[in-house]
Each structure stands twice: as C-alpha cells, then as structure tokens.
Design an enzyme around this catalytic site. Structure first.
Site, PDB file in Angstrom:
ATOM      1  N   GLY A 117       1.100  -1.112   0.136  1.00 18.94           N
ATOM      2  CA  GLY A 117       0.081   0.032   0.434  1.00 18.94           C
ATOM      3  C   GLY A 117       1.183   0.938  -0.541  1.00 18.94           C
ATOM      4  N   GLN A 172       2.671   9.992   1.422  1.00 18.89           N
ATOM      5  CA  GLN A 172       4.353   9.322   1.410  1.00 18.89           C
ATOM      6  C   GLN A 172       5.209   9.324   0.371  1.00 18.89           C
ATOM      7  OE1 GLN A 172       1.534   5.089   2.073  1.00 18.89           O
ATOM      8  NE2 GLN A 172       3.991   5.231   3.465  1.00 18.89           N
ATOM      9  N   CYS A 175       5.663  -0.268   7.282  1.00 19.76           N
ATOM     10  CA  CYS A 175       5.378   1.455   7.306  1.00 19.76           C
ATOM     11  C   CYS A 175       6.394   1.529   6.425  1.00 19.76           C
ATOM     12  CB  CYS A 175       5.096   1.803   7.490  1.00 19.76           C
ATOM     13  SG  CYS A 175       4.312   3.771   7.053  1.00 19.76           S
ATOM     14  N   LEU A 176       6.013   1.910   5.161  1.00 15.50           N
ATOM     15  CA  LEU A 176       7.138   2.678   4.397  1.00 15.50           C
ATOM     16  C   LEU A 176       7.574   3.659   4.397  1.00 15.50           C
ATOM     17  CD1 LEU A 176       6.028   1.191   1.124  1.00 15.50           C
ATOM     18  CD2 LEU A 176       7.286   0.004   2.115  1.00 15.50           C
ATOM     19  N   HIS A 214      -5.063   1.534   7.024  1.00 16.69           N
ATOM     20  CA  HIS A 214      -3.407   1.889   7.453  1.00 16.69           C
ATOM     21  C   HIS A 214      -3.431   3.738   6.477  1.00 16.69           C
ATOM     22  CE1 HIS A 214       1.247   1.075   8.330  1.00 16.69           C
ATOM     23  NE2 HIS A 214       0.899   2.238   6.732  1.00 16.69           N
ATOM     24  N   GLU A 215      -3.464   2.992   4.921  1.00 15.35           N
ATOM     25  CA  GLU A 215      -3.179   3.978   4.213  1.00 15.35           C
ATOM     26  C   GLU A 215      -4.464   5.199   4.436  1.00 15.35           C
ATOM     27  OE1 GLU A 215      -0.634   3.765   2.371  1.00 15.35           O
ATOM     28  OE2 GLU A 215      -0.577   1.334   2.789  1.00 15.35           O
ATOM     29  N   HIS A 258      -3.358   7.598   7.079  1.00 13.95           N
ATOM     30  CA  HIS A 258      -1.975   8.082   5.702  1.00 13.95           C
ATOM     31  C   HIS A 258      -2.209   9.596   6.243  1.00 13.95           C
ATOM     32  CE1 HIS A 258       1.602   6.477   5.920  1.00 13.95           C
ATOM     33  NE2 HIS A 258       1.378   4.773   6.200  1.00 13.95           N
TER      34      HIS A 258
END
Ligand code: ZN
Length: 169
Positions: free
Chosen positions: A46, A51, A88-89, A131-132, A135
């Site tokens: 994702g 991000q 998480c990236l 999660h997305e 963000h």
C-alpha cells in the site's frame, strides 16, 4: 512511469490532514501509475500520496487479486476487531505489534476519473486500507500502539521494508 521518493516519518507532511481531490484531470492516471510503481519497487502492499510528499487524499493498495487506487476514501462501515503486526514504508526498519483494526470495512471513494466506488474488504486487505486511510489523516501506525514495547526494531535480514509486513489475527 517514474519512481517517486518515499518520505519518512520525520517529514511533517506525513502529519498533515491531506486535502480532498476536487479536479479529476487526466494527469492523475500518471500519478496513480507512479504510485503503483513506487510501491512495487519498495515491496509494499500500500502507498498513500502523503508518503511521496503530496498532501492529497489518494492511496493505492494491492493484495492477492485486489488492486485499487482510491481517491477521497471514507470508511463507511467497520466491523469486528483484530490485533495485527504492521510495518510502514515511511518507518523503515520497525514493526508494530498488536495494532487494533476492524476486521471488515466498507470504503467509499472515487476512482481516477472521479466515478464513485465502493470496496468491501476483510482481513489483511481491510487492515491495509485502514493503514492507508490513516496516512491521509496524518496518523501513523506508531500512534496506534497501546504499549511502547509493541514497537520493535527489525533485524536487518528481516527488514523487508514492506507496508503492513504481517498480520496476526
Ligand atoms: Zn504506512
């Protein structure tokens, strides 16, 4: 297509509430393509626009046979509760355990052309969507840890740098 740079948690953009997309012009398709490419390159499942430094309400996600790009998403229904492990990236090298998420969600939003869409998701895919969407509201998984000891550093070999590295239900 082009890779975009993924920003990490010290960047204040990740803490902003992202703005709604109002104009659906054709250039958005390129942005979506870039987001998928950047996500694949980083072995993620994702990626949200903040991000890559863009504070707008868009995310992409891919898991098993589901591949979605959602604009202006909203969770309209959430059911159940599960604890799981997420990465998480934007927080490379760390994972969080026992993160509470709904088991099933219904998400409403728009596609790249502005057409209304509705997604039903369950399990890991539902966790990715939650999660997305976090963000887009300036929330990171570290904010959802009940106990500080649930944040752990990954040993280098295990550092897959994946978004939502595991799900333990
Ligand atoms: Zn993330």
């Amino acid at each position: 297509m082009a890779l975009r740079k993924i920003i990490t948690s010290e960047n204040p953009i990740l803490r902003q509430k992202a703005k709604k997309v109002h104009r659906f012009d054709p250039s958005l398709q390129k942005l979506v393509d870039d987001m998928f490419e950047t996500m694949h390159d980083a072995n993620g499942v994702g990626l949200a626009a903040p991000q890559i430094g863009m504070s707008i309400r868009i995310f992409v996600a891919e898991y098993e046979d589901r591949r979605v790009a959602v604009f202006n998403p909203e969770i309209v229904k959430a059911e159940g509760e599960a604890l799981g492990t997420e990465g998480c990236l934007s927080i490379p090298g760390y994972a969080g355990d026992n993160i509470r998420r709904a088991v099933k969600v219904v998400v409403k939003g728009q596609d790249v052309r502005g057409k209304s869409i509705r997604l039903n998701a369950e399990g890991w895919f539902a966790r990715i969507l939650q999660h997305e969407i976090d963000h887009l509201n300036g929330i990171l998984f570290i904010d959802r840890l009940d106990r500080p000891e649930d944040l752990r550093e990954l040993p280098p070999a295990e550092d897959l740098q994946e978004e939502n590295i595991a799900l333990v239900e």
